[in-house]
Design a protein around this motif. Structure first.
Motif, PDB file in Angstrom:
ATOM      1  N   ALA A 154       5.529  -3.755  -0.690  1.00 45.94           N
ATOM      2  CA  ALA A 154       4.095  -3.470  -0.735  1.00 45.94           C
ATOM      3  C   ALA A 154       3.403  -4.289   0.339  1.00 45.94           C
ATOM      4  O   ALA A 154       3.678  -5.482   0.494  1.00 45.94           O
ATOM      5  N   ILE A 155       2.499  -3.645   1.082  1.00 47.31           N
ATOM      6  CA  ILE A 155       1.841  -4.289   2.223  1.00 47.31           C
ATOM      7  C   ILE A 155       0.340  -4.259   2.009  1.00 47.31           C
ATOM      8  O   ILE A 155      -0.274  -3.186   1.952  1.00 47.31           O
ATOM      9  N   LEU A 156      -0.268  -5.435   1.874  1.00 45.07           N
ATOM     10  CA  LEU A 156      -1.714  -5.544   1.777  1.00 45.07           C
ATOM     11  C   LEU A 156      -2.317  -5.563   3.180  1.00 45.07           C
ATOM     12  O   LEU A 156      -1.705  -6.056   4.117  1.00 45.07           O
ATOM     13  N   GLY A 157      -3.525  -5.012   3.304  1.00 49.82           N
ATOM     14  CA  GLY A 157      -4.147  -4.958   4.630  1.00 49.82           C
ATOM     15  C   GLY A 157      -3.312  -4.146   5.595  1.00 49.82           C
ATOM     16  O   GLY A 157      -3.145  -4.511   6.766  1.00 49.82           O
ATOM     17  N   ALA A 158      -2.801  -3.024   5.113  1.00 55.89           N
ATOM     18  CA  ALA A 158      -1.820  -2.255   5.878  1.00 55.89           C
ATOM     19  C   ALA A 158      -2.407  -1.516   7.068  1.00 55.89           C
ATOM     20  O   ALA A 158      -1.646  -0.967   7.873  1.00 55.89           O
ATOM     21  N   SER A 159      -3.724  -1.508   7.220  1.00 55.18           N
ATOM     22  CA  SER A 159      -4.316  -0.743   8.319  1.00 55.18           C
ATOM     23  C   SER A 159      -4.636  -1.586   9.545  1.00 55.18           C
ATOM     24  O   SER A 159      -5.031  -1.052  10.573  1.00 55.18           O
ATOM     25  N   GLY A 160      -4.486  -2.912   9.460  1.00 54.01           N
ATOM     26  CA  GLY A 160      -4.742  -3.769  10.614  1.00 54.01           C
ATOM     27  C   GLY A 160      -3.559  -3.806  11.560  1.00 54.01           C
ATOM     28  O   GLY A 160      -2.554  -3.108  11.363  1.00 54.01           O
ATOM     29  N   GLY A 161      -3.651  -4.634  12.588  1.00 55.73           N
ATOM     30  CA  GLY A 161      -2.584  -4.682  13.586  1.00 55.73           C
ATOM     31  C   GLY A 161      -1.247  -5.082  13.009  1.00 55.73           C
ATOM     32  O   GLY A 161      -0.234  -4.392  13.210  1.00 55.73           O
ATOM     33  N   GLU A 203     -10.951   0.681  -4.832  1.00 54.11           N
ATOM     34  CA  GLU A 203     -11.217   1.559  -5.965  1.00 54.11           C
ATOM     35  C   GLU A 203     -10.345   1.267  -7.178  1.00 54.11           C
ATOM     36  O   GLU A 203     -10.641   1.731  -8.280  1.00 54.11           O
ATOM     37  N   GLU A 204      -9.264   0.513  -7.000  1.00 52.36           N
ATOM     38  CA  GLU A 204      -8.387   0.196  -8.125  1.00 52.36           C
ATOM     39  C   GLU A 204      -7.723  -1.154  -7.902  1.00 52.36           C
ATOM     40  O   GLU A 204      -7.668  -1.664  -6.785  1.00 52.36           O
ATOM     41  N   ASP A 205      -7.227  -1.726  -8.985  1.00 48.72           N
ATOM     42  CA  ASP A 205      -6.518  -2.999  -8.938  1.00 48.72           C
ATOM     43  C   ASP A 205      -5.144  -2.757  -8.307  1.00 48.72           C
ATOM     44  O   ASP A 205      -4.296  -2.097  -8.903  1.00 48.72           O
ATOM     45  N   PHE A 206      -4.939  -3.283  -7.095  1.00 53.43           N
ATOM     46  CA  PHE A 206      -3.688  -3.006  -6.387  1.00 53.43           C
ATOM     47  C   PHE A 206      -2.484  -3.498  -7.172  1.00 53.43           C
ATOM     48  O   PHE A 206      -1.416  -2.879  -7.166  1.00 53.43           O
ATOM     49  N   SER A 207      -2.632  -4.630  -7.852  1.00 58.23           N
ATOM     50  CA  SER A 207      -1.508  -5.220  -8.586  1.00 58.23           C
ATOM     51  C   SER A 207      -1.071  -4.324  -9.743  1.00 58.23           C
ATOM     52  O   SER A 207       0.123  -4.070  -9.932  1.00 58.23           O
ATOM     53  N   LYS A 208      -2.038  -3.824 -10.493  1.00 57.07           N
ATOM     54  CA  LYS A 208      -1.714  -2.932 -11.620  1.00 57.07           C
ATOM     55  C   LYS A 208      -1.091  -1.638 -11.125  1.00 57.07           C
ATOM     56  O   LYS A 208      -0.145  -1.114 -11.739  1.00 57.07           O
ATOM     57  N   ARG A 209      -1.629  -1.107 -10.025  1.00 56.87           N
ATOM     58  CA  ARG A 209      -1.091   0.158  -9.489  1.00 56.87           C
ATOM     59  C   ARG A 209       0.345  -0.030  -9.020  1.00 56.87           C
ATOM     60  O   ARG A 209       1.214   0.829  -9.259  1.00 56.87           O
ATOM     61  N   GLY A 233      -2.687 -11.573  -7.629  1.00 55.98           N
ATOM     62  CA  GLY A 233      -2.252 -10.196  -7.842  1.00 55.98           C
ATOM     63  C   GLY A 233      -0.911  -9.921  -7.204  1.00 55.98           C
ATOM     64  O   GLY A 233      -0.089  -9.172  -7.754  1.00 55.98           O
ATOM     65  N   SER A 234      -0.651 -10.532  -6.055  1.00 57.40           N
ATOM     66  CA  SER A 234       0.640 -10.351  -5.395  1.00 57.40           C
ATOM     67  C   SER A 234       1.768 -10.958  -6.226  1.00 57.40           C
ATOM     68  O   SER A 234       2.852 -10.383  -6.337  1.00 57.40           O
ATOM     69  N   GLY A 242      12.331 -11.281  -6.697  1.00 58.01           N
ATOM     70  CA  GLY A 242      11.688 -10.747  -5.494  1.00 58.01           C
ATOM     71  C   GLY A 242      11.129 -11.844  -4.620  1.00 58.01           C
ATOM     72  O   GLY A 242      11.303 -13.032  -4.885  1.00 58.01           O
ATOM     73  N   ARG A 243      10.461 -11.456  -3.544  1.00 54.66           N
ATOM     74  CA  ARG A 243       9.898 -12.447  -2.642  1.00 54.66           C
ATOM     75  C   ARG A 243       8.534 -12.002  -2.120  1.00 54.66           C
ATOM     76  O   ARG A 243       8.277 -10.801  -1.995  1.00 54.66           O
ATOM     77  N   ILE A 244       7.711 -12.995  -1.864  1.00 52.09           N
ATOM     78  CA  ILE A 244       6.410 -12.796  -1.244  1.00 52.09           C
ATOM     79  C   ILE A 244       6.478 -13.420   0.145  1.00 52.09           C
ATOM     80  O   ILE A 244       6.894 -14.573   0.286  1.00 52.09           O
TER      81      ILE A 244
END
Length: 325
Positions: A154-161, A203-209, A233-234, A242-244
């Motif tokens: 899962a990638i947060l801020g996936a639209s940046g560089g 629009e939604e809680d990324f962690s729950k989704r 949330g991560s 797993g790993r962060i």
């Protein structure tokens, strides 16, 4: 020469386009005629004033430099005037544009050993997209994160560089990608890049989704360089064992760790910093082989540096913002 100079630390008014002395090569150095330079959040941080650093002003930022060799200093071999090159911004534990003068100017100076010849198939714009965003993403996902085919990331801020680079590299690796961004338009573009699951974190809680999408097991890898706003949330969205992975904290460094999840799930937290010369060469090879196409939001002339920075600062970009001096 013309340069985008930081003359005052703080807001956009602190950067002006003006004449500045052309750099001269010292022993072992080369001057590059800059044909494209990648803009990064680092340029904004440097303009605002990087904590603990007191750069003399005026200062030229801009670390992602591609161009042609213009002049050579004493003792330089293996490089020719006119040669097309990408400049590796890391110079003896310092960085061009951050600690040393960079490439938001018509000419830039760097150690000749930092020049990487460009294959004919790679454009200046493609090359200037690579080091800070794609190089960071490659090291974070593969070298540090050990992402494998078949895993879910899962990638947060996936639209940046860096985020777009993570999506592309993760798909090249054969991973399943959950991409998180703040608008439907950005999510649609991430889907076109191959993202398998799309999450609008406004629009939604990324962690729950993410928890739901993974059958309530969590992801193998969580990519979080947002920091304070998202860290808890991560942790919650990461599976047992797993790993962060992180390479920064754009929303702040003071994170809420939610420690019980970390030890009960035996989660690895991995920091990643910068890239290696081999990383940059791998990226150039992928472009030359047609496996990777850096995503460019737009290319701006040097005179429009304020608009280029504004788009980046207001998070209105998808992929890389480039400047052509």
């Amino acid at each position: 020469m013309k340069a985008a100079l930081i003359v005052e630390r703080g807001g956009p008014e602190g950067r002006v386009v003006a004449e500045h002395p052309e750099p001269q090569p010292g022993p072992g150095e080369a001057v590059v005629r800059v044909r494209a330079v990648g803009l990064n959040h680092l340029d904004i941080f440097v303009r605002r004033g990087v904590a603990g650093k007191h750069l003399p002003l005026p200062h030229v930022s801009g670390g992602d430099i591609a161009g042609e060799v213009h002049a050579l200093g004493e003792g330089v071999t293996g490089v020719q005037v006119g040669q097309r090159v990408l400049v590796d911004p890391l110079v003896d534990n310092k960085a061009l544009g951050e600690d040393l003068p960079g490439g938001l100017a018509e000419y830039a100076v760097a150690p000749a050993k930092n020049l990487i010849p460009l294959p004919d198939a790679v454009t200046f714009e493609q090359a200037a997209s690579l080091p800070i965003a794609y190089g960071t993403a490659l090291r974070m996902l593969i070298t540090r994160g050990r992402l494998q085919a078949g895993e879910t990331v899962a990638i947060l801020g996936a639209s940046g560089g860096v985020g777009v680079a993570c999506v592309q590299i993760a798909k090249l690796t054969g991973a399943k990608v959950i991409a998180c961004a703040g608008t439907q338009e950005k999510l649609d573009r991430l889907q076109a890049l191959g993202a398998d699951v799309l999450v609008n974190y406004r629009e939604e809680d990324f962690s729950k989704r993410i928890w739901t999408e993974t059958g309530k097991t969590g992801v193998d890898m969580m990519v979080d360089y947002t920091g304070a706003d998202t860290w808890e949330g991560s942790v919650r969205a990461t599976k047992v064992g797993g790993r962060i992975v992180t390479c920064g904290a754009t929303s702040g460094y003071d994170v809420s760790m939610f420690l019980p999840y970390v030890w009960v799930r035996e989660i690895d937290i991995l920091g990643s910093n910068a890239w290696t010369r081999d990383d940059l060469q791998q990226l150039l090879d992928w472009i030359g082989e047609g496996k990777l196409e850096p995503v460019v939001h737009g290319v701006f002339p040097l005179e429009e540096i304020h608009e280029a920075e504004r788009l980046l600062e207001d998070r209105e970009v998808f992929g890389k913002v480039l400047v052509r001096p």
